[in-house]
Design an enzyme around this catalytic site. Structure first.
Site, PDB file in Angstrom:
ATOM      1  N   CYS A 102      -3.804  -7.441   5.821  1.00 45.11           N
ATOM      2  CA  CYS A 102      -3.421  -6.132   5.269  1.00 45.11           C
ATOM      3  C   CYS A 102      -1.958  -6.220   4.859  1.00 45.11           C
ATOM      4  O   CYS A 102      -1.088  -6.385   5.711  1.00 45.11           O
ATOM      5  CB  CYS A 102      -3.630  -5.009   6.275  1.00 45.11           C
ATOM      6  SG  CYS A 102      -2.926  -3.444   5.676  1.00 45.11           S
ATOM      7  N   HIS A 133      -3.768   2.260   6.508  1.00 43.44           N
ATOM      8  CA  HIS A 133      -3.484   2.286   5.074  1.00 43.44           C
ATOM      9  C   HIS A 133      -4.672   2.677   4.201  1.00 43.44           C
ATOM     10  O   HIS A 133      -4.520   2.846   2.992  1.00 43.44           O
ATOM     11  CB  HIS A 133      -2.910   0.928   4.619  1.00 43.44           C
ATOM     12  CG  HIS A 133      -1.573   0.660   5.232  1.00 43.44           C
ATOM     13  ND1 HIS A 133      -1.420  -0.076   6.388  1.00 43.44           N
ATOM     14  CD2 HIS A 133      -0.335   1.085   4.880  1.00 43.44           C
ATOM     15  CE1 HIS A 133      -0.137  -0.105   6.711  1.00 43.44           C
ATOM     16  NE2 HIS A 133       0.535   0.577   5.833  1.00 43.44           N
TER      17      HIS A 133
END
Ligand code: MSP
Length: 475
Positions: A127, A148
């Protein structure tokens, strides 16, 4: 002389500072000021994390270099700190080739010497938002990063790995026995169960062609160190590791690392394992703070609920912003902050609280006392206040001061010195003198929170003059 070394995380400089950054740095500042007032020699460290894919990509989008992008944002962090009167002793950037890189590479070499770095092929999910690799259990049911809301990128590459698994038992022990004291205690148990679910070796490098804006791995120019591996080492490089042994020995270990709860694992598991591998002492404590949310939700541009520290300063002033963060954000739990609540807190604690009290008492003093009240400077702090600082309960330390403020208000209402002084001048003056003495103590206790306000109160007492209007009403 006793020393005290306090650190904040190094914040990603891909954007301007937000309220979470302002909070951690302000509590670190209050701790630094408190320990300096106790006569200790303090090193207060903060800085930025400039490396990584997220920053590299953002710079690319804007058509500038990562150096330019981070320089611009670092300036905003520095502007904010100067407004908030942050007294950090050093500002480390992990892109600092002179102060950070030699130590980061020296530490890498130590891990290699200990036999704890090896090369392996890696297949995983990365990520970019978090700048970390994710396992399936870190993702939500749709396979997205829950912080996110994005799908992590599939990565297949050769990486250097750190033998974290080898340190499972030892890391567990230092946490279990409070060798590293975890605040709050509830998170200690979370860490222990995480360790018990099994620690895996972790990637410590990325191929240079994937992440170019980073520190080269010593002896292998085709690899760069992976962000977390070298970000953590800022805590030792900034004080001299790898370039100034004397300074490093003087300050290390840290008395406390201040971190958000979302990055506690990196600090309480990976960092101690790295230090053990390198044969270095461990930090004494880690304070893991809660997060600041707004209107029950994580702050986000899309929701429009972002409260920026710059806007807070514009509305309430620098000193009041420090007060609002230190007294009303809970150090351990999540805190819901909205403009409505901030306005209420400002008016109650500052306009009607200390501002009003200081002007009432000093107005009486100016009118009725012939000379300033002189008081010997106390040499220590009361237990309750010190304990609150030592336990990182900044809100409670402030509550203690505001309890005193309330008591003084009540005393004025009950004893009515403004009436007494007209009937019995001597008795009235004695009462006013007592109030001024106590106001002086309040002023002193305010110093770690609001340094300017503390100075204004002390000056008013020493000059026997009503101070300027400290906290104007909000319009
Ligand atoms: N670069 C890493 C830290 C490396 S330290 C060796 C990083 N940077 S960050 O900028 O994303 O986050 C820095 C800190 O800000 C973290 O401690 C995080 O918990 C904190 N906060 C981020 N959002 C926050 C809130 N909304 N509220 C309070 N703190 C928050 O992670």
């Amino acid at each position: 002389m006793d020393k005290y070394f306090v650190t904040t995380p190094i914040y990603y400089s891909n954007a301007t500072p937000h309220i979470g950054h302002a909070y951690a740095t302000t509590i670190a500042d209050a701790l630094a000021r408190f320990h300096r007032l106790k006569g200790m020699e303090v090193f207060f460290l903060t800085g930025t994390a400039d490396h990584g894919q997220k920053i590299e990509r953002k710079a690319q989008e804007q058509g500038i270099s990562p150096q330019e992008l981070t320089d611009e944002n670092v300036q905003k962090f520095k502007d904010l700190y100067s407004k908030l009167e942050i007294t950090n002793d050093f500002f480390i950037r992990n892109s600092d080739q002179e102060n950070h890189w030699p130590g980061a590479q020296a530490l890498w070499n130590k891990l290699v010497e200990a036999g704890d770095i090896y090369k392996d092929s890696y297949e995983g999910l990365y990520c970019v938002g978090c700048e970390t690799f994710k396992t399936e259990k870190d993702l939500d049911e749709d396979g997205l990063c829950s912080d996110h809301n994005t799908a992590p990128e599939k990565v297949v590459e050769e990486n250097y790995f750190f033998r974290l698994s080898k340190y499972t038992g030892k890391v567990r022990e230092v946490i279990e026995t409070d060798t590293i004291d975890i605040y709050p205690k509830s998170r200690k148990n979370e860490l222990l169960s995480f360790i018990d679910s099994g620690l895996e070796d972790i990637s410590f490098s990325r191929p240079k062609e994937k992440v170019g804006w980073a520190i080269p791995v010593p002896d292998d120019p085709s690899h760069n160190m992976y962000v977390w591996c070298e970000e953590l080492s800022n805590y030792i490089t900034a004080i001299g590791y790898g370039r100034d042994e004397k300074s490093f020995k003087k300050w290390w270990p840290a008395d406390v690392h201040i971190v958000g709860k979302d990055i506690l694992r990196f600090h309480a598991i990976i960092w101690p394992a790295m230090l053990m591998s390198a044969g270095l002492p461990l930090p004494k404590a880690i304070l893991s703070t809660g997060l600041i949310i707004s209107g029950g939700k994580k702050m986000s541009k899309t929701l429009g609920n972002v409260i920026s520290p710059f806007e807070m300063i514009e509305r309430y002033g620098e000193e009041a912003t420090r007060y609002l963060l230190l007294r009303h954000v809970h150090p351990f739990e999540d805190t819901d902050v909205t403009w409505e609540r901030l306005d209420e807190w400002y008016t109650a604690g500052l306009v009607n609280g200390i501002g009003n009290l200081a002007s009432r008492i000093m107005k009486l003093a100016e009118q009725y006392l012939d000379a300033p009240v002189v008081r010997p400077e106390p040499t220590s702090f009361v237990q309750e206040y010190s304990d609150a600082f030592n336990n990182f309960e900044f809100n409670h330390a402030a509550d203690y001061v505001w309890k005193k403020i309330q008591e003084l208000d009540e005393r004025i209402a009950e004893e009515e010195p403004f009436k007494v002084v007209k009937e019995d001048a001597e008795r009235g003056k004695e009462m006013i003198t007592g109030l001024v003495e106590d106001l002086y103590i309040v002023g002193r206790l305010l110093k770690p929170f609001m340094t300017h306000t503390s100075d204004v109160i002390k000056k008013a007492v020493l000059e026997n003059k009503k101070p300027e209007n400290l906290f104007p009403r909000l319009s």
